[in-house]
Design a protein around this motif. Sequence first.
Motif, short mmCIF file in Angstrom:
data_model
loop_
_atom_site.label_atom_id
_atom_site.label_comp_id
_atom_site.label_asym_id
_atom_site.label_seq_id
_atom_site.Cartn_x
_atom_site.Cartn_y
_atom_site.Cartn_z
N ARG A 171 -11.36 3.51 3.53
CA ARG A 171 -11.85 2.79 2.35
C ARG A 171 -11.83 1.28 2.57
O ARG A 171 -12.73 0.57 2.12
CB ARG A 171 -11.01 3.14 1.12
CG ARG A 171 -11.20 4.53 0.59
CD ARG A 171 -10.63 4.67 -0.81
NE ARG A 171 -9.23 4.32 -0.92
CZ ARG A 171 -8.23 5.15 -0.69
NH1 ARG A 171 -8.47 6.41 -0.33
NH2 ARG A 171 -6.97 4.76 -0.84
N GLU A 172 -10.80 0.82 3.27
CA GLU A 172 -10.64 -0.61 3.48
C GLU A 172 -11.41 -1.10 4.70
O GLU A 172 -11.46 -2.30 4.96
CB GLU A 172 -9.15 -0.96 3.65
CG GLU A 172 -8.31 -0.72 2.41
CD GLU A 172 -8.71 -1.65 1.28
OE1 GLU A 172 -9.11 -2.81 1.55
OE2 GLU A 172 -8.61 -1.23 0.11
N ALA A 175 0.82 -1.22 0.00
CA ALA A 175 0.00 0.00 0.00
C ALA A 175 0.85 1.27 0.00
O ALA A 175 0.37 2.34 0.40
CB ALA A 175 -0.94 0.00 1.21
N TYR A 203 -7.11 5.74 3.34
CA TYR A 203 -6.97 4.36 2.89
C TYR A 203 -7.63 3.38 3.87
O TYR A 203 -8.37 2.48 3.46
CB TYR A 203 -5.49 4.02 2.72
CG TYR A 203 -5.22 2.60 2.32
CD1 TYR A 203 -5.55 2.13 1.05
CD2 TYR A 203 -4.63 1.70 3.22
CE1 TYR A 203 -5.29 0.82 0.68
CE2 TYR A 203 -4.38 0.39 2.86
CZ TYR A 203 -4.71 -0.05 1.59
OH TYR A 203 -4.48 -1.34 1.23
N GLU A 257 -0.86 4.09 -2.08
CA GLU A 257 -2.12 4.56 -1.49
C GLU A 257 -1.90 5.37 -0.22
O GLU A 257 -2.66 6.28 0.09
CB GLU A 257 -3.03 3.37 -1.20
CG GLU A 257 -3.55 2.66 -2.44
CD GLU A 257 -2.61 1.57 -2.92
OE1 GLU A 257 -1.42 1.56 -2.50
OE2 GLU A 257 -3.06 0.71 -3.71
N THR A 258 -0.86 4.99 0.54
CA THR A 258 -0.60 5.69 1.81
C THR A 258 0.48 6.77 1.67
O THR A 258 0.86 7.38 2.64
CB THR A 258 -0.16 4.69 2.89
OG1 THR A 258 1.02 3.99 2.45
CG2 THR A 258 -1.26 3.68 3.17
#
Length: 289
Positions: free
Chosen positions: A276-277, A255, A273, A258-259
């Motif tokens: 979203r997860e 990730a 993130y 994304e992070t």
Amino acid sequence: MTRIIDRLDEVSGRYDALFVDLWGCLHNGREAFPAAVSALQRYKAGGGAVVLLTNAPRPREDVEAQLARLEVPRDCWDSIATSGDAARAAMLRGAVGRKVWYMGTEADLTFFEPLHIIEDPVAVERVSLDEAEGIVCTGPFDTHADPAELRPQLLFAKQKGLKLLCANPDLVVDRGEVREYCAGAVARLYEEMGGESLYFGKPQPAIYDLARQRLAEVADVPEHAILCIGDGIATDIRGALGEDLDSLFVTGGLAAAETRTTRDPNPAALSAYLSREMASPTYAMGFLR
């Protein structure tokens, strides 16, 4: 709320044992991460126990040999639990029948070697797809090709009602800078097509049961004193949450983009993130150190 930390030492004193992911945390498939090795060596020197908990679809002896090739020193871990061993146990108990079609590479054929902890194992035979009672998947035949290329075989298997045993629930891994598909990507595609997939690695309970068995061989540790470390939000972190164990999310692995992780995750990007997860690890850090 997830706490961003700089070093494992900040929180490791609260835990007597670590369940540590390999790929993306301790190595990248090509080389070990020196800072991660040092962190685990310090932890063990302080009396902690380390079980390497990996979705590798191979026996732990194969993983131990790989670690030696990558020059991961033996003094930074105590034992290894692999999804390969958890899945092999299920296969040898007959989870997908006696005659199986194998999907994977030559390197993972050790999956079919005996597992001596199983009493009265099923005599498994590798056969062609048209003769098979089930599928054993350690990964796609070509780890760089889109799993969608396997649709014809999977459609035939679905029509026959075959179960697919997935020996590695990971979707992808990064070997150095190159992304590769894993068995989890095939298993997910099979389910999307209407087939049935059986999973035995993180985040499924079976591999955590195996990890606890491995831990019990070296230390007596209560549940609240185990910390799970990994870079897979859908495997390492979701598995820890499912087992009600604390977790440390290494954001610089799968990730990283994304992070927005460089040395550390960007707090806003990390928060977005995780939202979203729908995941809430106990801690987060850029890289294990």
